[in-house]
Design an enzyme around this catalytic site. Sequence first.
Site, mmCIF file in Angstrom:
data_model
loop_
_atom_site.group_PDB
_atom_site.id
_atom_site.type_symbol
_atom_site.label_atom_id
_atom_site.label_comp_id
_atom_site.label_asym_id
_atom_site.label_seq_id
_atom_site.Cartn_x
_atom_site.Cartn_y
_atom_site.Cartn_z
ATOM 1 N N ARG A 14 -29.840 -7.910 12.406
ATOM 2 C CA ARG A 14 -30.785 -6.851 12.011
ATOM 3 C C ARG A 14 -30.117 -5.477 12.197
ATOM 4 O O ARG A 14 -29.665 -4.865 11.240
ATOM 5 C CB ARG A 14 -32.103 -6.972 12.810
ATOM 6 C CG ARG A 14 -33.257 -6.191 12.194
ATOM 7 C CD ARG A 14 -33.257 -4.702 12.482
ATOM 8 N NE ARG A 14 -33.389 -4.392 13.895
ATOM 9 C CZ ARG A 14 -33.201 -3.192 14.398
ATOM 10 N NH1 ARG A 14 -32.863 -2.180 13.614
ATOM 11 N NH2 ARG A 14 -33.310 -2.968 15.697
ATOM 12 N N ASP A 15 -29.955 -5.034 13.443
ATOM 13 C CA ASP A 15 -29.350 -3.712 13.628
ATOM 14 C C ASP A 15 -27.884 -3.748 13.206
ATOM 15 O O ASP A 15 -27.371 -2.797 12.599
ATOM 16 C CB ASP A 15 -29.469 -3.273 15.092
ATOM 17 C CG ASP A 15 -29.645 -1.768 15.222
ATOM 18 O OD1 ASP A 15 -29.342 -1.057 14.254
ATOM 19 O OD2 ASP A 15 -30.081 -1.298 16.289
ATOM 20 N N TYR A 142 -41.148 -2.066 20.123
ATOM 21 C CA TYR A 142 -40.044 -1.096 20.204
ATOM 22 C C TYR A 142 -40.628 0.308 20.316
ATOM 23 O O TYR A 142 -41.475 0.685 19.492
ATOM 24 C CB TYR A 142 -39.273 -1.100 18.885
ATOM 25 C CG TYR A 142 -38.061 -1.976 18.788
ATOM 26 C CD1 TYR A 142 -36.949 -1.772 19.587
ATOM 27 C CD2 TYR A 142 -38.002 -2.981 17.822
ATOM 28 C CE1 TYR A 142 -35.810 -2.560 19.436
ATOM 29 C CE2 TYR A 142 -36.870 -3.772 17.664
ATOM 30 C CZ TYR A 142 -35.776 -3.543 18.484
ATOM 31 O OH TYR A 142 -34.650 -4.317 18.334
ATOM 32 N N GLU A 144 -39.394 3.483 19.427
ATOM 33 C CA GLU A 144 -38.258 4.163 18.788
ATOM 34 C C GLU A 144 -38.099 5.593 19.323
ATOM 35 O O GLU A 144 -39.081 6.290 19.551
ATOM 36 C CB GLU A 144 -38.471 4.212 17.258
ATOM 37 C CG GLU A 144 -37.216 4.612 16.533
ATOM 38 C CD GLU A 144 -37.442 4.826 15.047
ATOM 39 O OE1 GLU A 144 -38.600 4.893 14.613
ATOM 40 O OE2 GLU A 144 -36.436 4.951 14.320
ATOM 41 N N THR A 177 -32.226 5.306 20.648
ATOM 42 C CA THR A 177 -32.054 5.247 19.190
ATOM 43 C C THR A 177 -30.828 6.009 18.694
ATOM 44 O O THR A 177 -30.122 5.549 17.814
ATOM 45 C CB THR A 177 -33.337 5.779 18.517
ATOM 46 O OG1 THR A 177 -34.402 4.921 18.928
ATOM 47 C CG2 THR A 177 -33.246 5.787 17.001
ATOM 48 N N HIS A 205 -32.095 -1.177 24.709
ATOM 49 C CA HIS A 205 -31.396 -1.250 23.422
ATOM 50 C C HIS A 205 -30.476 -0.025 23.344
ATOM 51 O O HIS A 205 -30.915 1.067 22.995
ATOM 52 C CB HIS A 205 -32.482 -1.235 22.327
ATOM 53 C CG HIS A 205 -32.003 -1.264 20.912
ATOM 54 N ND1 HIS A 205 -32.125 -2.368 20.103
ATOM 55 C CD2 HIS A 205 -31.454 -0.303 20.142
ATOM 56 C CE1 HIS A 205 -31.666 -2.091 18.889
ATOM 57 N NE2 HIS A 205 -31.255 -0.839 18.892
ATOM 58 N N HIS A 207 -27.267 2.308 22.093
ATOM 59 C CA HIS A 207 -26.340 2.589 20.994
ATOM 60 C C HIS A 207 -25.077 3.246 21.568
ATOM 61 O O HIS A 207 -25.048 3.657 22.724
ATOM 62 C CB HIS A 207 -27.005 3.460 19.921
ATOM 63 C CG HIS A 207 -27.797 2.642 18.935
ATOM 64 N ND1 HIS A 207 -27.241 2.072 17.827
ATOM 65 C CD2 HIS A 207 -29.106 2.272 18.938
ATOM 66 C CE1 HIS A 207 -28.166 1.394 17.151
ATOM 67 N NE2 HIS A 207 -29.316 1.496 17.810
HETATM 68 C C1 LIG Z 1 -35.144 0.214 14.602
HETATM 69 C C2 LIG Z 1 -35.024 0.672 16.004
HETATM 70 C C3 LIG Z 1 -35.749 -0.190 16.930
HETATM 71 C C4 LIG Z 1 -33.625 0.779 16.449
HETATM 72 O O1 LIG Z 1 -32.772 -0.021 16.157
HETATM 73 C C5 LIG Z 1 -33.318 1.862 17.360
HETATM 74 O O2 LIG Z 1 -34.204 2.648 17.657
HETATM 75 O O3 LIG Z 1 -32.165 1.939 17.797
#
Ligand SMILES: CC(C)C(=O)C(=O)O
Length: 506
Positions: A14-15, A142, A144, A177, A205, A207
Amino acid sequence: MAVKRIEIMDTTLRDGEQTSSVSFSASEKLTIAKLLLEELKVDRIEIASARVSEGELQAVKDVTNWASKNNHLQAVEVLTFVDKGVSINWMLEAGAKVQNLLTKGSLNHLTHQLKKTPNQHFSEIEENIQLAEKHGIATNVYLEDWSNGMRNSKAYVFEFLEFLSRQPVKRIMLPDTLGVLTPQESYDFIKEIKDLYPNLHFDFHAHNDYDLGVSNVMEGLKAGADGLHLTVNGMGERAGNAPMASSIAVINDFMPEIEIGVNETFLFTISKLVETFSGVMIPSNKPVVGANVFTQTAGIHADGDNKNNLYFSELMPERFGRTRQYALGKSSGKANIQKNLQELGLQLNDEDLKKVTQRIIELGDKKQVVTKEDLPYIISDVLDRTYEEKVKVNSYVLTHSKGLKPSTTVSITINNETFEESSQGDGQFDAFMNAIKRVFKKKKLELAALIDYAVRIPPGSNSDALCETIITWRNSSGEFKTRGLDSDQTVSAIKATEKMLNIIVS
Ligand SMILES: CC(C)C(=O)C(=O)O
């Protein structure tokens, strides 16, 4: 010491698929999903966003169909939207049982993008969760832009969490995000939340915009996160997500208080599979999975490896199904060369070793790639004795004409016996290989299988340039590469093949 079992959720499908210009087909998604759940043994996978396309609907159907027969249905998740049930209907058609509902985790996003008040948003979320429940779909939520929410609208985030704590929600997912958190903030924000809601499950989550993904994951876990979202090769939006391989290695090596179910021996396999399917090449220095990360280049390192493994760390290649290599180049030194000679079963006296080392340094200075397989050639060249050519491609004719299959006739000598064979193929090189296959079949010899074929010309040159073909082969003794250089691409591939034949024929 109390040990806590956390969940690893892989979101490569997905991501990870949100990496610019990447799109997995339905069968690629199914293949990756199977490997993730059955071999790598992650706890959960997020495989798509709802409503995206017909193709995506089919991909999700294929995965849920397989998952329901193999007891994995609750591990398969789909990103959904607050959209008055449209996503839920899509989930029902796809046979998915867990939704990851995308909501707004910062007041900024809520007011400027959705143009709603917190109460309006919460009431629509509640409606969605109830509808999902009615249809037997479990909900994770989630938030976001949560990381910015914690910085700029904390009161809103806590109001939201209070609302969610009263909902039948399985997990609350905290995305950074934009990948803007520091490790300290990752710790502080998650700790603050976990202290208030110790019994709720929170996923983190992360990044990787500042290359802090793995550090943030570590701090998030220290602060009490119950689950992590990772992607194979760190694929994902912009700079990607926290990468699976190094996050898993870090947890296994530095966090004894954390237990995970992931089988790290499959990290490299899945990384290569995702590289192939996505077309996104793994940087050679990518920790754990990059081509060079278990290669010692400096001679002093190879020397130290011979002396009580002075340059070894916990990060042993064998853990990931890989082996240590010793590079050959201007800084390699005698120890590296000796390591490679050992692998080839070759021995040199001190004087010869010195000469070979000198030649490798010279080639390295000219920026030439020297591979283990080049060593016998360099040795024969340097020591002024002809390399024992067991196999020689004497001559060949190759045809290429419009509307006809390419064909060849090849004359080849193996251990003083000469053969001539003709064949056709999908291209000139394929026709050549087919002729060689015939000869080897006749001789009852095992031929190495071609597993990778890379061609390059020096940057900035044009069609008359020298062309280098590096072919990776595999036979029963393992994988190896050979290189051919010629101004004609097919001829350079044939030269690389001739080297391979000399390596495998004893
Ligand atoms: C789509 C959202 C959940 C996402 O991947 C993020 O916020 O990083």
